[in-house]
Enzyme design. Structure first.
Site, short mmCIF file in Angstrom:
data_model
loop_
_atom_site.label_atom_id
_atom_site.label_comp_id
_atom_site.label_asym_id
_atom_site.label_seq_id
_atom_site.Cartn_x
_atom_site.Cartn_y
_atom_site.Cartn_z
N TYR A 54 0.86 -1.19 0.00
CA TYR A 54 0.00 0.00 0.00
C TYR A 54 0.89 1.23 0.00
CZ TYR A 54 -3.13 3.68 1.50
OH TYR A 54 -3.83 4.86 1.56
N GLU B 277 -3.04 7.71 -4.08
CA GLU B 277 -3.06 6.40 -3.44
C GLU B 277 -2.86 5.31 -4.48
OE1 GLU B 277 -5.89 4.70 -0.07
OE2 GLU B 277 -6.80 4.39 -2.04
#
Length: 399
Positions: free
Chosen positions: A109, A197
């Site tokens: 992530y 992101e």
């Protein structure tokens, strides 16, 4: 402003972030054709909506041939995809993105956000990719790597390498990871983003670091500097009320309450919503009409608020600093004559020429409920919403 995954990937690739080859499609047949163009043996078909959690909701499907691609698209196009981020109303699917499948060895992530407390860009990363950051934080908080960037010098290579080391990236892949981090940071700062992101960022079987998914959000107030970003806006993914407000220069956020708010100034709007809650009600919206509360602008605000069928009372709270209360009162009276408003209207004015403004409201002949303080206005709005069922009829007759 949010954009789609394929748009975010195109932007990030311009800054050196590696992304898998893919193509956009607007029909099942076009999606199958795109797969033939891309080549390969397996493809991922992704619904393009402004929300996360698509995979769990059936918006991401692995396909092994053209028939499966067309079948997957048939299940998506024109449907509402409901995820934990869309709410029960869901978001419509009008386009899909077709990518060639890649062999995944490890998922990570990676996120870039503005940390308000430190007034710095914060990088948030984890070796537990493929999960929402909230899930990672709750289940494996120790896996999260955080690093703030000093704005005077930007993201340095040593800092990017440190993040890569903390994630356990193999030494031979460190340069690719550094390039990815640097590219995301430059995209964040150069394009005035509020979030970048990548989830997941993957290491493939052939030792490549690739952004398998991407999201970007931008500061609305900086879009005038980036017309190429403004053109990426997809109104079909927005709340229709918020879209109409943006087109008219108003700041609007739709909520679930029954009391509509028309306020000048974001801080005052927040205080108004809090006071409505304190008085026992719930706001139906956040609406900041800005400093220029002209009759035309107030009328636009009333039309926008009344377009919400849930609104059962309207609270107008104006502080006239640059403006004057008599001008604002004229605007409210004119708006109520021009716009069909069949719910109780509560007006609180404060600031320059407040006595003149109150006199205009009193002499208007309209059943406007006046208040002197914010608390009084909120209580009267809640009371009118809960108990008074005749004011709407009175207002119609008066007009």
């Amino acid at each position: 402003m949010d954009i789609h995954e394929y748009q975010a990937k195109e932007l990030l690739s311009n800054f050196g972030v590696a992304v898998p080859p893919g193509a956009l499609a607007y029909s099942p047949e076009q999606a199958a054709y795109r797969a033939r163009e891309l080549g390969g043996e397996k493809w991922i078909v992704k619904a393009q909506i402004h929300a996360g959690g698509r995979g769990k909701a059936g918006g991401v499907k692995l396909c092994a041939n053209e028939h499966e691609i067309e079948a997957a698209c048939e299940d998506m196009f024109g449907k509402k995809l409901v995820t934990h981020q869309t709410g029960p109303e869901g978001k419509g699917i009008y386009r899909v993105y077709v990518e060639g499948a890649v062999p995944i060895e490890q998922e990570y992530y990676l996120g870039f956000v503005m940390d308000r407390s430190s007034q710095r860009v914060m990088i948030v990363a984890s070796a537990e990719g493929g999960m929402e950051i909230e899930e990672i934080s709750a289940s494996k908080p120790d896996s999260i790597v955080r690093s703030t960037v000093e704005p005077a010098v930007g993201l340095q290579n040593f800092q990017a390498r440190e993040i890569a080391f903390n994630l356990g990236i193999a030494p031979g892949l460190i340069p690719q990871m550094v390039r990815t981090l640097q590219g995301c940071y430059r995209a964040f700062t150069d394009l005035d983003a509020t979030m970048v992101e990548i989830n997941p960022l993957v290491v493939t079987g052939d030792d490549r670091v690739i952004a398998l998914d991407a999201k970007m959000t931008f500061d609305d107030n900086a879009l005038f500097r980036h017309p190429q970003i403004s053109e990426l806006r997809d109104k079909s993914q927005e709340d229709p009320r918020e879209s109409r407000a943006a087109d008219r220069g108003l700041s609007y956020v739709g909520l679930d309450g029954k009391i509509g708010c028309i306020v000048n100034g974001a801080g005052l709007a927040m205080a108004t919503m809090d006071t409505i809650m304190l008085a026992g009600g719930e706001p139906a919206n956040f609406l900041d009409i800005g400093g220029g509360a002209t009759p035309e602008r107030v009328a636009k605000a009333f039309r926008l608020v009344m377009s919400d069928q849930n609104v059962q009372a309207v609270l107008v709270n104006i502080f006239a600093g640059i403006n004057r209360c008599d001008w604002v009162a004229d605007g409210v009276v004119q708006a109520l004559k021009d716009v069909q408003v069949d719910v109780p209207v509560i007006v609180r004015l404060a600031g320059n020429n407040v006595e003149e403004g109150q006199k205009i409201l009193a002499q208007s002949g309209l059943p406007i409920i006046r208040a002197n303080t914010l608390m009084e206005a909120a209580e009267r709005a809640v009371g009118a919403w809960q108990n008074d069922t005749t004011l709407g009829t009175q207002l119609k007759v008066a007009k």
